[in-house]
Design a protein around this motif. Structure first.
Motif, PDB file in Angstrom:
ATOM      1  N   ASP A  25       0.840  -1.205   0.000  1.00 12.72           N
ATOM      2  CA  ASP A  25       0.000   0.000   0.000  1.00 12.72           C
ATOM      3  C   ASP A  25       0.871   1.249   0.000  1.00 12.72           C
ATOM      4  N   VAL A  26       0.193   2.384  -0.073  1.00 15.85           N
ATOM      5  CA  VAL A  26       0.858   3.685  -0.187  1.00 15.85           C
ATOM      6  C   VAL A  26       1.717   3.981   1.035  1.00 15.85           C
ATOM      7  N   ASP A  66      -7.098  12.341   3.549  1.00 18.68           N
ATOM      8  CA  ASP A  66      -8.165  11.803   4.391  1.00 18.68           C
ATOM      9  C   ASP A  66      -7.586  11.146   5.645  1.00 18.68           C
ATOM     10  N   GLU A  67      -6.770  10.109   5.437  1.00 16.77           N
ATOM     11  CA  GLU A  67      -6.148   9.435   6.572  1.00 16.77           C
ATOM     12  C   GLU A  67      -5.032  10.277   7.184  1.00 16.77           C
ATOM     13  N   ARG A  68      -4.355  11.071   6.346  1.00 15.77           N
ATOM     14  CA  ARG A  68      -3.227  11.916   6.758  1.00 15.77           C
ATOM     15  C   ARG A  68      -2.124  11.088   7.410  1.00 15.77           C
ATOM     16  N   ALA A  69      -1.962   9.883   6.877  1.00 17.15           N
ATOM     17  CA  ALA A  69      -0.893   8.993   7.343  1.00 17.15           C
ATOM     18  C   ALA A  69       0.442   9.400   6.762  1.00 17.15           C
ATOM     19  N   ILE A  70       0.417  10.112   5.652  1.00 19.12           N
ATOM     20  CA  ILE A  70       1.613  10.698   5.050  1.00 19.12           C
ATOM     21  C   ILE A  70       1.331  12.183   4.852  1.00 19.12           C
ATOM     22  N   VAL A  71       2.360  13.007   5.066  1.00 16.34           N
ATOM     23  CA  VAL A  71       2.167  14.457   5.145  1.00 16.34           C
ATOM     24  C   VAL A  71       3.304  15.158   4.419  1.00 16.34           C
ATOM     25  N   PHE A  81       8.980  17.232   0.731  1.00 17.05           N
ATOM     26  CA  PHE A  81       8.887  15.780   0.761  1.00 17.05           C
ATOM     27  C   PHE A  81       7.532  15.355   1.304  1.00 17.05           C
ATOM     28  N   VAL A  82       7.175  14.110   1.061  1.00 11.65           N
ATOM     29  CA  VAL A  82       6.080  13.465   1.769  1.00 11.65           C
ATOM     30  C   VAL A  82       6.698  12.550   2.821  1.00 11.65           C
ATOM     31  N   PHE A  83       6.354  12.798   4.076  1.00  8.58           N
ATOM     32  CA  PHE A  83       6.878  12.044   5.218  1.00  8.58           C
ATOM     33  C   PHE A  83       5.823  11.085   5.750  1.00  8.58           C
TER      34      PHE A  83
END
Length: 393
Positions: A25-26, A66-71, A81-83
């Motif tokens: 997954d992402v 939505d989930e904001r699991a990566i920011v 970057f995406v962290f």
């Protein structure tokens, strides 16, 4: 000292970067890569397409917004970057804090130069407080929308010599928001435009990710970034880590000690570093093909790239600042680039003669990417010379 040759480095790259087997997954893919480059908005989606079988644009958007699991976070080398969310506090206390200091110093210069205020630090403190107050309701807003709420953001400054194409008059608000972003006080929320374009909205960090944790002490933050980098990219040289981290040799050397990094020898006589639990030989992988986007984290993970890149190809596939355009990979090496025609069809442009197996595999990747993009054309700011040449031909 254990020796890790170039073939093993390429095998490690294939597995750890999800290019041979993929990730489920992402979020798993982002964590495995430490961070994803996001300077060009499309890079995030295309980097994940290359690593997560069956991923859709909606999957990436859901993880981000939505989930904001990566920011998204401005950090190393003043790069966006995406962290993974859990890595943010380490970055806020180290690489992002370093960039924030540089941003604030430059912002103060613009404030004085534009005669906005003769007391730039006080002006910055007042305006940033006003911006954060205006954002207290948690609504995501563009910089333009924030200028309507905080008129001071509409001040203008002139940047660049008149004969430079990038010179002109710019609103100070963009620098204010970028500084707040580097400081970790605001983050980029949902994109206000198409996924392939950078049109960010801004949200207060506490409204977007809640209690993500306080910034770590600087040394601890740098150590965590280096630990994760070694997990993804090791072995790498001190030069690689200094460049990727945008830090000093002193910072990197302390971080290597803090994580207990182990020296290994590399082809060509160099010395690399791995984590203490990562010294066992990595098995070979079957040949694989991949099409990676401009500024992909695999291509941009090392400064010393000879183990996967022919030096003669660098002027064609990278710009003068070392930024990579789209790349085509076969069996662990960059062998060319990819472009789109006016209809959005992806074409691979090779720089080397390859066996039929390789060209067939790359053509299949091009067909797969063409289908996935479904007519969407990617416009790259950091297009490589070979990509630009193809556009002109």
């Amino acid at each position: 000292m254990r020796h890790i040759d170039d073939a093993e480095r390429r095998a490690r790259l294939a597995r750890r970067h999800g290019l041979a087997d993929g990730f489920p997954d992402v979020v798993a893919a982002t964590r495995a890569m430490t961070v994803l480059h996001a300077t060009e908005a499309a890079t995030v989606h295309l980097s994940l397409w290359a690593r997560v079988p069956g991923v859709a644009v909606a999957d990436v958007e859901a993880a981000l917004y939505d989930e904001r699991a990566i920011v998204k976070q401005l950090a190393m080398r003043r790069t966006l970057f995406v962290f993974p969310r859990d890595l943010l506090p380490a970055a806020w206390g180290s690489a992002a804090a370093r960039v924030a200091g540089q941003q604030r110093q430059q912002l103060a210069k613009w404030v004085v130069q534009a005669s906005i205020s003769a007391a730039p630090d006080e002006w910055i403190d007042t305006v940033t407080a006003d911006v954060l107050a205006a954002m207290a309701d948690g609504t995501a807003r563009t910089t333009r929308e924030l200028r309507a709420l905080v008129p001071e953001l509409d001040g203008r400054f002139t940047h660049g010599a008149p004969d430079k194409k990038w010179s002109g008059e710019f609103p100070i608000g963009a620098w204010v928001m970028t500084t707040l972003g580097a400081e970790g006080r605001v983050v980029r929320g949902a994109n206000a435009g198409h996924w392939r374009l950078n049109k960010p909205t801004w949200v207060r960090t506490d409204r977007w990710v809640g209690d993500a944790g306080e910034p770590w002490p600087g040394d601890e933050g740098y150590a965590e970034l280096v630990r994760r980098w070694l997990t993804t990219f090791g072995p790498g040289t001190e030069t690689d880590i200094v460049w990727w981290l945008g830090a000093t040799k002193g910072i990197v050397r302390r971080a290597l000690v803090d994580v207990g990094a182990v020296e290994v020898s590399l082809d060509g006589g160099g010395v690399g570093w791995v984590l203490p639990d990562d010294v066992e030989p990595a098995p070979a992988v079957e040949p694989w093909a991949a099409l990676l986007p401009t500024l992909d984290p695999t291509v941009m993970g090392w400064k010393e790239r000879g183990f996967y890149l022919d030096g003669a190809d660098v002027p064609f596939l990278f710009d003068r600042n070392g930024n990579a355009g789209n790349t085509a990979w076969w069996d662990g090496r960059v062998v060319g680039c990819w472009v789109q025609d006016d209809a959005g069809v992806v074409r691979v442009l090779l720089r080397h003669d390859l066996p039929a197996e390789a060209t067939a595999a790359l053509d299949l990747e091009a067909e797969r990417l063409t289908t996935w993009l479904d007519g969407v054309r990617i416009v790259n700011v950091y297009a490589s010379p070979q990509m630009k040449g193809a556009a002109l031909s």
